[in-house]
Design an enzyme around this catalytic site. Structure first.
Site, mmCIF file in Angstrom:
data_model
loop_
_atom_site.group_PDB
_atom_site.id
_atom_site.type_symbol
_atom_site.label_atom_id
_atom_site.label_comp_id
_atom_site.label_asym_id
_atom_site.label_seq_id
_atom_site.Cartn_x
_atom_site.Cartn_y
_atom_site.Cartn_z
ATOM 1 C CG HIS A 1 4.667 6.888 -4.347
ATOM 2 N ND1 HIS A 1 3.455 6.951 -3.711
ATOM 3 C CD2 HIS A 1 5.214 5.696 -4.006
ATOM 4 C CE1 HIS A 1 3.265 5.838 -3.030
ATOM 5 N NE2 HIS A 1 4.314 5.059 -3.188
ATOM 6 C CG ASP B 1 -4.872 0.585 -5.145
ATOM 7 O OD1 ASP B 1 -4.166 -0.418 -5.344
ATOM 8 O OD2 ASP B 1 -4.687 1.361 -4.200
ATOM 9 N NE ARG C 1 -1.477 -6.274 -3.777
ATOM 10 C CZ ARG C 1 -0.803 -5.113 -3.816
ATOM 11 N NH1 ARG C 1 -1.425 -4.002 -4.149
ATOM 12 N NH2 ARG C 1 0.475 -5.075 -3.537
ATOM 13 C CB SER D 1 -1.090 -0.837 -5.910
ATOM 14 O OG SER D 1 -1.493 -0.097 -4.802
ATOM 15 C CE LYS E 1 -2.420 3.771 -4.642
ATOM 16 N NZ LYS E 1 -2.293 3.057 -3.405
HETATM 17 N N1 URA Z 1 1.647 1.253 -1.526
HETATM 18 C C1 URA Z 1 0.585 1.173 -2.344
HETATM 19 O O1 URA Z 1 -0.093 2.167 -2.589
HETATM 20 N N2 URA Z 1 0.295 -0.026 -2.867
HETATM 21 C C2 URA Z 1 1.010 -1.143 -2.641
HETATM 22 O O2 URA Z 1 0.709 -2.186 -3.177
HETATM 23 C C3 URA Z 1 2.120 -1.037 -1.781
HETATM 24 C C4 URA Z 1 2.416 0.176 -1.230
#
Ligand code: URA
Length: 433
Positions: free
Chosen positions: A82, A161, A168, A183, A187
């Site tokens: 990521h 999320d 958010r 978050s 994932k």
């Molecule tokens: N990327 C995400 O997937 N979530 C966040 O909160 C910030 C960046």
């Protein structure tokens, strides 16, 4: 259990139990906890933080809010990566085929760009006919057969999320380490790879502006990954200047192809090889040093290029682009800007370059915006290099010459040329495991 009491507890910095955190996430996902209460709780998290145990509990509750994939059918150790996002960050397109060429398995779900950073999915979709939307069985089959597959985030993964992130964005609660960590990691955990490499970026063009903030986020994510039983490591990388020479969807694919064909070596190719080495070492292929050798060989021998072509073909795309990159979309107009004076390029603010590309149509200002795949910037000189007045600095591509000139002026404004040679900054700042 009352949501009101839980908001008050977090506001008073009293730790919640795993059960209480599950209650919040499940209740909100099912629509039983109203948005105003969830907003208040997330604001309390923003202001007071969460303990490591609470952050882990929140991440797992979010992971379990939807479907979780099993990677068993791939038949080998799978490794995911990521990036917290940056300008010109096309490392996924390089490291996925490099790792696959070394016998690793990279099942990757990526996002689309919104705002000034580009999305891997948009870059791949600039390849004619490339499909980023595949059934899960096909995603796993391609990963097994080729060693890498990159598709768009599935709608069934982590619905919590999706709802929380939308809220958010509206309530000034994006900027919180436990919320960003949960978050991202929910994932990653729902995708189910065995190993996770996290590229946490800092600088002008990144979410985290300082290495210190990037360290906090990296530590939180590695801690959650390990608590969830994953092999997990983070690298902190510099995003003060754009990564590589090209920014913009098809232009970035073009740079990837040039690197895979051995025509170009630059800091981007070095960073991608290093990230690939960490992924291979996390998946048990040996020390980072040994994996670095393997990754370099995969790149230099053309094995990674063949994997990239195989992946494009398996995902329905025109793999001819790897032999004939001119098949990639190209913009109608271009404009080359020259260095206004002699000196060294001491900085080029990546966020401004990203915003200039957004104005050119290379990115989205709203989820529904159309993208000009050919638009973007190609840098002819990098930060730290000496330039002479009149030398081409960069070329801007877009729909009209007027648009290109406007973007070029913006990029020139954020490019500093000084008499003093700037101190070289390494792209890879720190490893956290
Ligand atoms: N990327 C995400 O997937 N979530 C966040 O909160 C910030 C960046």
């Amino acid at each position: 259990m009352q949501m009101y009491d839980l908001i008050q507890k977090t506001r008073r910095k009293e730790a919640l139990t795993e059960e209480q955190i599950h209650f919040i996430v499940d209740g909100f996902t099912r629509g039983e906890i109203p948005e105003y209460m969830m907003s208040a709780w997330m604001m309390a998290v923003c202001c007071q933080g969460l303990t490591d145990a609470e952050t882990a509990a929140l991440t797992l509750a979010m992971r379990d809010s939807g479907e979780c994939l099993s990677m068993e059918s791939v038949g080998g150790i799978t490794v995911d990566k990521h990036s917290t996002g940056g300008i010109g960050d096309k490392t996924t397109l390089l490291l996925a085929p490099i790792v696959a060429a070394c016998g690793g398995y990279v099942p990757k779900m990526s996002g689309r760009g919104l705002g000034f950073t580009g999305g891997t999915i948009d870059k791949l979709e600039s390849i004619p006919n490339f499909s980023t939307s595949l059934p899960m069985e096909r995603f796993l089959e391609i990963t097994k057969e080729i060693g890498c597959c990159v598709i768009a985030q599935s709608g069934n993964l982590v619905p919590a999320d999706k709802k929380m992130y939308a809220l958010r964005n509206l309530t000034a609660t994006v900027d919180s380490i436990p919320l960003i960590c949960s978050s991202i990691m929910s994932k990653k955990l729902a995708l189910g790879a065995d190993c996770i490499l996290l590229d946490v970026k800092f600088g002008h063009g990144a979410f985290m502006k300082t290495p210190e903030d990037a360290q906090l986020l990296a530590r939180a994510m590695v801690d959650v990954g390990k608590r969830a039983g994953k092999q997990c490591r983070a690298v902190l990388t510099d995003m003060n200047a754009p990564l590589g020479a090209n920014v913009g969807n098809a232009l970035e694919v073009l740079e990837v192809i040039r690197i895979l064909r051995g025509e170009v070596r630059n800091p981007l190719s070095e960073l991608s090889t290093t990230l690939a080495a960490h992924m291979l070492s996390l998946s048990g292929k040996g020390s980072v040093e040994k994996c670095m050798e393997m990754a370099r060989t995969a790149l230099d021998s053309g094995a990674a290029l063949r994997k990239f072509a195989d992946m494009i073909a398996a995902q329905g795309g025109d793999a001819e682009v790897t032999e004939h990159p001119e098949l990639l979309p190209q913009s109608d107009a271009k404009y080359t800007a020259s260095a206004p004076n002699d000196g060294y390029i001491s900085s080029m603010q990546s966020e401004e370059v990203g915003l200039a590309c957004l104005e050119l149509g290379a990115g989205r200002t709203a989820a529904s915006s159309e993208i000009d795949y050919g638009a973007g910037v190609e840098l002819h000189a990098f930060v730290g290099e000496a330039v002479t007045a009149g030398q081409p600095l960069f070329t801007v591509y877009g729909k009209t010459e007027e648009l290109c000139k406007k973007a070029a002026a913006r990029i020139l404004q954020c490019t500093q040329i000084t008499a003093e040679k700037p101190e070289a900054q390494p792209l890879l700042y720190q490893i956290i495991s």
